[in-house]
Enzyme design. Structure first.
Site, PDB file in Angstrom:
ATOM      1  N   ASP A 106       0.832  -1.368   0.084  1.00  0.00           N
ATOM      2  CA  ASP A 106      -0.016   0.100   0.242  1.00  0.00           C
ATOM      3  C   ASP A 106       0.824   1.407   0.046  1.00  0.00           C
ATOM      4  OD1 ASP A 106      -2.185  -1.741   0.336  1.00  0.00           O
ATOM      5  OD2 ASP A 106      -2.281  -1.404   2.380  1.00  0.00           O
TER       6      ASP A 106
HETATM    7  N1  URA Z   1      -1.334  -5.956   3.881  1.00  0.00           N
HETATM    8  C1  URA Z   1      -1.894  -4.585   3.989  1.00  0.00           C
HETATM    9  O1  URA Z   1      -3.043  -4.317   4.628  1.00  0.00           O
HETATM   10  N2  URA Z   1      -1.040  -3.791   3.443  1.00  0.00           N
HETATM   11  C2  URA Z   1       0.067  -3.868   2.502  1.00  0.00           C
HETATM   12  O2  URA Z   1       0.711  -2.997   2.069  1.00  0.00           O
HETATM   13  C3  URA Z   1       0.484  -5.199   2.662  1.00  0.00           C
HETATM   14  C4  URA Z   1      -0.402  -6.153   3.286  1.00  0.00           C
END
Ligand code: URA
Length: 245
Positions: A106
């Protein structure tokens, strides 16, 4: 490996567009086995011929592999119209036009991201069949000391909003306090926002998230945020072994 056109060979390496590298040829700056080459359609054998531009040898590689410590604020994609992408860190690297990130973190997540040209490895690392572990360090809101995480190692958790049961996952609690807790959480799936969704289901939103491991590959602690390095031969070997390559 079959022969390739010299203009493609030089452009793939990252010396510029095909049009740009043709200028090098015209300017008599390119040699193959010490013979001047001016024709863009001239074919070279990437592994056998010695290609030089201004006397610098262009070392051909079938694939390149980087370990990147992703900072927050960058999206995991090759291009985006409005947001900076992780690829901005790699613009000066050989084979830039063929590089892409493996999987996705993310925008606000930090940590280990593999950047490569190897589509087969990327595909396998993401494929559920290989159940590649992804380990994250997370800081979550509130005190989690009364949660029994052991049952999730067998049955995963039902994400009610998504009507989806996750694969089994592991949690190691590192610290707790009334305000926040620190955990290491290991999942084997790449579902969108998986860690945040799991913790939200348990009533503890994620305040900070950093990936620290993908299968056998651990984030090098010497890498500062935004820094990268090539994988060592040993790291690459282990990563490939994990997906039977
Ligand atoms: N899980 C999440 O919620 N975000 C990420 O970036 C990776 C795994």
């Amino acid at each position: 490996m079959k022969k390739v056109r010299i203009d493609k060979f030089l452009a793939d390496f990252g010396l510029g567009s095909r049009k740009e590298v043709r200028k090098y040829l015209k300017q008599e700056r390119v040699t193959v086995n010490d013979q001047l080459v001016k024709t863009p359609s001239f074919h070279v054998h990437p592994h056998q011929d010695v290609v030089k531009v201004d006397d610098t040898v262009i070392h051909y590689k079938d694939n390149v592999y980087y370990m990147f410590n992703k900072p927050a604020g960058y999206i995991t994609a090759t291009t985006d119209e409005s947001m900076p992408t992780v690829m901005e860190f790699f613009t000066e690297e050989p084979y830039f036009s063929k590089l892409f990130p493996v999987g996705r973190l993310d925008i606000d997540t930090e940590g280990l991201l593999i950047i490569t040209t190897d589509g087969q490895l990327a595909h396998r690392l993401a494929h559920p069949k290989w159940e590649i572990e992804k380990e994250y360090y997370a800081v979550v809101k509130g005190d989690i000391s009364d949660i029994d995480f052991s049952r999730f190692e067998k049955e995963g958790i039902l994400l009610k909003k998504d009507k989806y049961r996750t694969k089994p996952f592991k949690v190691k609690v590192l610290s707790t306090s009334p305000e926040k807790s620190e955990i290491l959480i290991t999942v084997t799936e790449g579902k969108y926002h998986i860690v945040k969704k799991i913790m939200e289901e348990l009533g503890h939103s994620v305040l900070y998230l950093k990936r620290v491991r993908i299968g056998p590959l651990k984030l090098d602690e010497k890498l500062q945020l935004g820094e990268f390095r090539e994988l060592t031969e040993e790291e690459l070997k282990k990563l490939k072994e994990a997906v039977n390559l």
